[in-house]
Structures are given as structure tokens and as C-alpha cells.
Design a protein around this motif. Structure first.
Motif, PDB file in Angstrom:
ATOM      1  N   VAL A 134       0.824  -1.170  -0.071  1.00 45.32           N
ATOM      2  CA  VAL A 134      -0.007   0.000   0.019  1.00 45.32           C
ATOM      3  C   VAL A 134       0.736   1.476  -0.076  1.00 45.32           C
ATOM      4  N   ASP A 135       0.846   1.937  -1.031  1.00 42.49           N
ATOM      5  CA  ASP A 135       1.276   3.263  -1.110  1.00 42.49           C
ATOM      6  C   ASP A 135       0.597   4.523  -0.070  1.00 42.49           C
ATOM      7  N   ARG A 136      -0.838   4.393  -0.577  1.00 40.40           N
ATOM      8  CA  ARG A 136      -1.642   5.284   0.501  1.00 40.40           C
ATOM      9  C   ARG A 136      -2.937   4.963   0.175  1.00 40.40           C
ATOM     10  N   VAL A 137      -3.929   5.297   1.129  1.00 43.94           N
ATOM     11  CA  VAL A 137      -5.293   5.123   0.988  1.00 43.94           C
ATOM     12  C   VAL A 137      -5.832   6.656   0.703  1.00 43.94           C
TER      13      VAL A 137
ATOM     14  N   HIS B 103     -11.407   0.623  -5.001  1.00 42.35           N
ATOM     15  CA  HIS B 103     -10.486   0.098  -5.953  1.00 42.35           C
ATOM     16  C   HIS B 103      -8.880   0.180  -5.513  1.00 42.35           C
ATOM     17  N   PHE B 104      -8.173  -0.739  -5.873  1.00 41.14           N
ATOM     18  CA  PHE B 104      -6.730  -0.734  -5.835  1.00 41.14           C
ATOM     19  C   PHE B 104      -6.679  -0.236  -7.163  1.00 41.14           C
ATOM     20  N   ARG B 111      -3.128  -0.158 -13.678  1.00 43.84           N
ATOM     21  CA  ARG B 111      -4.101  -0.983 -13.441  1.00 43.84           C
ATOM     22  C   ARG B 111      -5.155  -0.935 -12.328  1.00 43.84           C
ATOM     23  N   LEU B 112      -6.277  -1.082 -12.676  1.00 44.40           N
ATOM     24  CA  LEU B 112      -7.375  -0.867 -11.608  1.00 44.40           C
ATOM     25  C   LEU B 112      -7.806  -2.543 -11.230  1.00 44.40           C
ATOM     26  N   ILE B 113      -7.864  -2.433  -9.865  1.00 47.62           N
ATOM     27  CA  ILE B 113      -8.804  -3.977  -9.301  1.00 47.62           C
ATOM     28  C   ILE B 113      -9.922  -3.572  -8.582  1.00 47.62           C
ATOM     29  N   ASP B 114     -10.911  -4.225  -8.532  1.00 49.02           N
ATOM     30  CA  ASP B 114     -11.964  -4.192  -7.886  1.00 49.02           C
ATOM     31  C   ASP B 114     -11.790  -4.472  -6.309  1.00 49.02           C
ATOM     32  N   ILE B 115     -12.515  -3.725  -5.309  1.00 52.56           N
ATOM     33  CA  ILE B 115     -12.525  -4.174  -3.962  1.00 52.56           C
ATOM     34  C   ILE B 115     -13.952  -4.125  -3.688  1.00 52.56           C
ATOM     35  N   ILE B 141      -6.963   2.765  -3.103  1.00 49.92           N
ATOM     36  CA  ILE B 141      -5.805   2.114  -2.336  1.00 49.92           C
ATOM     37  C   ILE B 141      -4.601   2.002  -3.377  1.00 49.92           C
ATOM     38  N   ARG B 142      -3.905   3.118  -3.447  1.00 47.94           N
ATOM     39  CA  ARG B 142      -2.682   2.905  -4.311  1.00 47.94           C
ATOM     40  C   ARG B 142      -1.642   2.061  -3.983  1.00 47.94           C
TER      41      ARG B 142
END
Lengths: 150, 150
Positions: A134-137, B103-104, B111-115, B141-142
Motif C-alpha cells: 500500500v502506497d496510500r489510501v 479500487h486498488f 491497472r485497476l482492481i475492484d475491491i 488504495i494506491r
DNA sequence: ATTAATGCAAAATCTTTGCACTTTC
DNA sequence: GAAAGTGCAAAGATTTTGCATTAAT
């Protein structure tokens, strides 16, 4: 008509503080950077677009090209002096608040409002995919004007 | 060489489902819309850019202009069939998952990933400024690649 | 002196628009 | 047949880049 703390009137103490800030970030001291830094950092936290900053700079008597404004904003960001906030497809915002925090965004007005980190409680996060950290939220709360008619 | 479920081969049942979907959204049934809808919705949730969708459309034999791809994505979004996700200054993503979720985002890979919504617990939110209502809450969340060297 | 920053204009994106033509309802 | 959609190219908008000039170390 001239603002008492516009760039040409940068007093020694203010100038010293900005020089120290840029130097600490590893950036050379140049007139445009000092001027833009002053506009950005003189009054608490701000959210600016590149265009707004150039307008403000020119209004305060600084002749600076849009390219330099972009370069400066990007360099400040790379140096950790600013954070870029991506909430609108049309333009980037630069946030002088570099501490962990979140945002309200009023889409209709293209306006960002800071939310203190401790005003939001993200109690549980999913695990990151393997191989990633995780870089940041970022929490973005998108707002609409209330509809009293409803 | 032709994909078995590319647009030209849309079977009657699939076509019926898409026609119903567009009709329910109040959109006219046109060939480009059916084709793009098929590409978008045939395989679970996706995140696409306008450019990627046009490439995919053309690869599957559909001749469609970039303008129409943009128009269609915007119309689908306005009709509630898609959601636009703003995580990158350079391009817009369109998300076929229209339920509440997060999203991540892997910046390095765009690239996007669902949460799933229930995988994040936002326990406490600040009050909205007076006169505004929450439209929605986005958590992004990066992610960075892990650095095992550290 | 070397190295970096600036300004200007031009280029590179991404996205939207205008308009003639076609398709849907 | 009226209204809306499409394609194409052109226009818009934001951001970046190339290069000559200027300034900082």
C-alpha cells in the motif's frame, strides 16, 4: 493596489523560510520557484490547478510561463512539497497539504475540501495483492448540492 | 481466427439480453451500441479506457470511430450502465461494476482492481458541509510493487 | 564552467464537437 | 418522416517537450 505580500515585496524572513524549504527539498533557488512557493504556501493549505496558479502569479506581478508553472508544480510534487489529487478528469489539483488526509469533492463547483485524517475511520482494509504494498489510501467523498425540493 | 463470440456472431439470446439492457436504460438499439455493450458486459466486471475499447472493437471486426466509442461510453455512463473512475490524470477508466465498491490502483501498471464494498469498513465519516449531501464514497488504495531489497 | 531552470512555441494526449449522412423508432 | 446516432475530421483542453537563452552552483 499592489498586495502587501505579493512576490516583489517578499520580506527577508519569509524569503529565508522559503529558501530553506526549497533547499531542504534539494531544489535550486530561483525567482519563479520562490514566487510560486510563496503563493502556494503563505496561507495554510490550498488546492490549486496549474492554470489558477499561473493566473494568480501573473496577477501578483510575476511573469511566468505556463510551462514553468507545470514544471514547478511537478518538481514540487516530486520533492514532496505538494501532492497531486486526481478527482476530475479535466484537470489536476495540487494540494499543499502533504499529510495523510482525505477530501470532499463538490463536482458541480470543481471544489476540493480537506478532511483531516482522523475524521475518517477506515477500520478494515483488504489485503493487497501479492507482490504489492500500500502506497496510500485515499478517501474521496463526492458531494452534491442538497435538494430541499425532495 | 475469428473469435467465436465476437460481435458478428452475437447469438439471438445474447442479443436479446443486450437489447433489453439498452432499452431498459432508455437507449436506442444500434449496431455499435450492441457490439460495444457485448464487449463490455460479456465477461464479468471490467475496467476499460476508451482507447482500449476501440482497439478491442476493431480487433473483433467492428468498424467504429473513436468519437462513437467516447459517445457510447458517456451515454452508458449517463444511463447508469457504467461508472467512470478517476485515478489517473492521463486517462479515464470506465468500470462495468456499478455497485458500490472500491479500487486498488497499481500506478506503475495503470491497472485497476475492484475491491468489494464489504471488504472495506469505513466506520466513521465526517459530516458533510452544510447544503451538501454525500453522493458516494470512493476508497482508492494506491499500490506499489513490493521492494524485497529493503 | 557546468549544470540546471526558464520561456516560448510547438507537439502530444485525451476528449468533444460540427456537420453531412445513415439508422432507428 | 422526425429524431437520434454515426463517422470523419477538426477543434478544444490540458500537459509535455525541444531548444535557445539565462541563471545558479
Amino acid at each position: 493596489m499592489t498586495s502587501p505580500d505579493s512576490c516583489a515585496q517578499l520580506n527577508k524572513q519569509t524569503r529565508q523560510r522559503l529558501v530553506a524549504k526549497l533547499a531542504a527539498a534539494g531544489l535550486r533557488i530561483t525567482a519563479p520557484r520562490l514566487h510560486l512557493a510563496h503563493l502556494l504556501f503563505r496561507h495554510g493549505n490550498r488546492h490549486v490547478t496549474a492554470e489558477a496558479l499561473r493566473d494568480e502569479a501573473q496577477a501578483s506581478g510575476l511573469k511566468v510561463s505556463q510551462a514553468t508553472v507545470y514544471n514547478t508544480l511537478n518538481q514540487f510534487q516530486a520533492a514532496g512539497l505538494l501532492r497531486q489529487v486526481q478527482v476530475d478528469q479535466a484537470r489536476s489539483y495540487f494540494d499543499t497539504n502533504i499529510d495523510a488526509h482525505h477530501h470532499f469533492y463538490v463536482e458541480d463547483e470543481a471544489r476540493l475540501i480537506d478532511i483531516a485524517a482522523d475524521a475518517v475511520d477506515v477500520a478494515r482494509l483488504p489485503e493487497s495483492p501479492a507482490g504489492y504494498d500500500v502506497d496510500r489510501v485515499e478517501v474521496i467523498i463526492r458531494l452534491d448540492k442538497s435538494e430541499p425540493s425532495k
